[in-house]
Design an enzyme around this catalytic site. Structure first.
Site, short mmCIF file in Angstrom:
data_model
loop_
_atom_site.label_atom_id
_atom_site.label_comp_id
_atom_site.label_asym_id
_atom_site.label_seq_id
_atom_site.Cartn_x
_atom_site.Cartn_y
_atom_site.Cartn_z
N ASP A 308 31.79 36.71 41.46
CA ASP A 308 32.25 37.81 40.35
C ASP A 308 32.37 37.16 38.98
O ASP A 308 33.00 36.03 38.75
CB ASP A 308 33.54 38.41 41.02
CG ASP A 308 33.86 39.88 40.04
OD1 ASP A 308 32.91 40.42 39.75
OD2 ASP A 308 35.36 39.91 39.86
N GLU A 355 27.01 38.26 39.61
CA GLU A 355 27.53 39.57 38.89
C GLU A 355 27.45 39.18 37.53
O GLU A 355 28.37 38.49 36.80
CB GLU A 355 29.21 39.79 39.49
CG GLU A 355 29.35 41.02 39.17
CD GLU A 355 29.99 41.20 37.41
OE1 GLU A 355 29.50 41.63 36.52
OE2 GLU A 355 31.13 40.31 37.29
N ASP A 415 34.38 49.00 42.02
CA ASP A 415 34.99 49.38 40.77
C ASP A 415 34.51 50.93 40.35
O ASP A 415 35.25 51.19 39.19
CB ASP A 415 34.72 48.26 39.77
CG ASP A 415 35.70 47.27 39.72
OD1 ASP A 415 36.71 47.06 40.60
OD2 ASP A 415 35.30 45.98 39.67
#
Length: 528
Positions: A308, A355, A415
């Site tokens: 991430d 990401e 998300d």
């Protein structure tokens, strides 16, 4: 590392059905793998596996190396003879269905796990005790500090709750010698709290045994598990406490600067995450050994890794500690390719997904490409009415605009709103833009809404993702099941109901599996 054309499902284990208040890595997880196999899928993507703290976020863990005790399946412990059935009966207030009530689960399950760990130490066979001792020895590089940290934390958390400090992180309310991780003070604590520390280690052993069994089962079915780690670790973690020289901290362990992202179109104040920042110069001096251990550990637990906030390796937003917003931060250069070369030298080529969402510079793209990592595409981000008015459908999140197959595409992530929830909340103009793209026709608002209501537009979104040139196509289970926005996993910058969604058993229907199998075969996924 070469990726082959595959598809799979995003589902965190906490969202699996269970009679114990929260999804576990027991029977329902094995049944989910069977369902994936029947649906022709070869990827299972999860969220970070670590023990969660305040807010229940898997991206804010007490340890990046440890497993979440709440995922341990109690029935499997009973089957192995490591617990008594009478000791694991759920309390009346533990819900069998519906959302996860983390407060209730923690209140009930953690004491139960400690009781079973003590039972194991007193009653396990010599063979099982030897397995535990081997685990404890092999994982001592993180297990010891984690267990000691948690034992100190549990002790002083009670005091913190009584005194209600402004900040309950260890560096603000532990005695200075322990907060600074002084060896003499830590050694003395270990002598005085030997049993509690041992119990915490046994609980991690339970997790490791169960997770390894599940992973081996998935692999035997041709299914690979995609793991996930945030670039930064939580300030309230054994990672920071036991490695203070590797972070930007003062002499007591308090951050001097913290992580975030700058103001942008979505937030005039930016986002203040609050994670301590790495001292990359210190990490470089010892060959990035902490990062190498971290990556090695995650590949013990999973087959592929998503990192991430990859852009933070090129440059990260540093905010002085004590700021109320992220406005006064500044960009600082990260370790860049040097870190990944060090990891490669020690661990070889690894399947990593970067990401790379948000505002990404040419320098970040160059780092991603030099590493050879696929980036991410999210179909929900592809439909900008303003862009379409000016340029037509040329958004780079749209499959026909991909200039490489070295990417991983999602209908949405943890998300995002669920696909059905997102479609139902679009304004008329954006809805017609989506329906036009997916059907190749100029549809009215009424016809577009009818496609949403029937679930057909959602299914078209899934088909479009799987049909794309992206090397991996990942669909959240909520989108396959047609779950509305009640199934949203996380709304960024909010707290309260995030991470609590639990799937109904109907989501794993034969009909859903057959539809997914057909589309995946049609577009050449999962052929090897």
């Amino acid at each position: 590392m070469t990726f082959s054309r595959k598809s799979g499902v995003l589902l965190h284990p906490t969202s699996l059905p269970s009679s114990y208040g929260i999804g576990t890595i027991g029977k329902s997880a094995f049944e989910f793998i069977d369902w994936l196999e029947s649906a022709g899928q070869s990827l299972w993507q999860i969220l970070p596996l670590g023990p969660t703290g305040y807010g229940d976020s898997p991206y804010a863990s007490f340890s990046t190396f440890a497993g979440n005790p709440l995922l341990i399946d109690l029935d499997l412990l009973v089957e192995k003879g490591w617990a008594l059935k009478s000791d694991v009966k759920p309390a009346d207030y533990i819900s069998k269905t519906g959302s996860v009530d983390f407060g209730s689960v923690v209140w009930w399950k953690l004491p139960v796990l400690k009781k079973t760990a003590r039972y194991f130490l007193d009653n396990a066979t010599k063979e099982d005790l030897d397995l535990y001792k081997n685990f404890s020895k092999e994982k001592s590089y993180w297990l010891e500090s984690y267990a000691v940290f948690m034992s100190i934390k549990e002790f002083y958390d009670k005091k913190a709750q009584e005194e209600k400090p402004l900040d309950s992180r260890w560096c603000y309310y532990w005695p200075e010698e322990l907060a600074s991780c002084k060896s003499d003070a830590v050694s003395q604590w270990k002598k005085e709290h030997k049993e509690e520390i041992e119990v915490l280690k046994v609980i991690q052993f339970f997790f490791d045994v169960q997770w390894n069994s599940l992973k081996n089962y998935a692999n035997s079915k041709g299914i690979k598990i995609i793991g996930d780690i945030p670039i930064f670790v939580a300030g309230d973690s054994s990672d920071v406490w036991a490695n203070q020289s590797l972070f930007m901290l003062d002499e007591r362990g308090r951050p001097t600067c913290v992580a975030g992202v700058p103001p942008d179109y979505f937030s005039a104040e930016g986002q203040l995450w609050g994670n301590p920042l790495y001292d990359w110069d210190a990490m470089k001096k010892d060959g990035y050994s902490w990062w190498i251990k971290r990556i090695k550990r995650i590949f013990e637990l999973t087959d592929v890794l998503r990192i991430d906030h990859f852009r933070g390796f090129e440059a990260y937003w540093s905010v002085p500690a004590g700021e109320k917003t992220a406005i006064n931060g500044k960009w600082i250069k990260g370790p860049g390719i040097d870190l990944f070369k060090a990891i490669k030298r020690k661990l070889g080529d690894l399947p990593v997904i970067a990401e790379d969402l948000g505002v990404i510079t040419d320098e970040v793209k160059a780092l991603r490409d030099e590493c050879g990592f696929p980036g991410m595409k999210v179909l929900q981000f592809a439909f900008s009415v303003e862009e379409a008015r000016e340029h037509g459908m040329v958004n780079y999140f749209l499959p026909h605009m991909y200039n490489t197959d070295n990417c991983v595409v999602y209908t949405g992530t943890h998300d995002n709103d669920t696909m059905q929830g997102w479609l139902m909340n679009l304004n008329d103009e954006q809805l017609c833009l989506v329906s036009s793209y997916l059907t190749g026709k100029e549809l009215s608002v009424e016809k577009s809404k009818a496609l949403v209501k029937s679930g057909e537009l959602r299914k078209m979104m899934i088909k479009t993702v799987i049909a794309s040139t992206a090397v991996f196509a990942i669909i959240p289970l909520q989108d396959i099941a047609g779950t509305g926005n009640e199934g949203r996993m996380n709304t960024p910058s909010t707290t309260g109901t995030n991470w609590t969604w639990r799937a109904d058993k109907k989501a794993f229907s034969e009909a859903n599996a057959k539809e997914l199998l057909f589309i995946s075969k049609l577009y050449g996924r999962n052929l090897d």
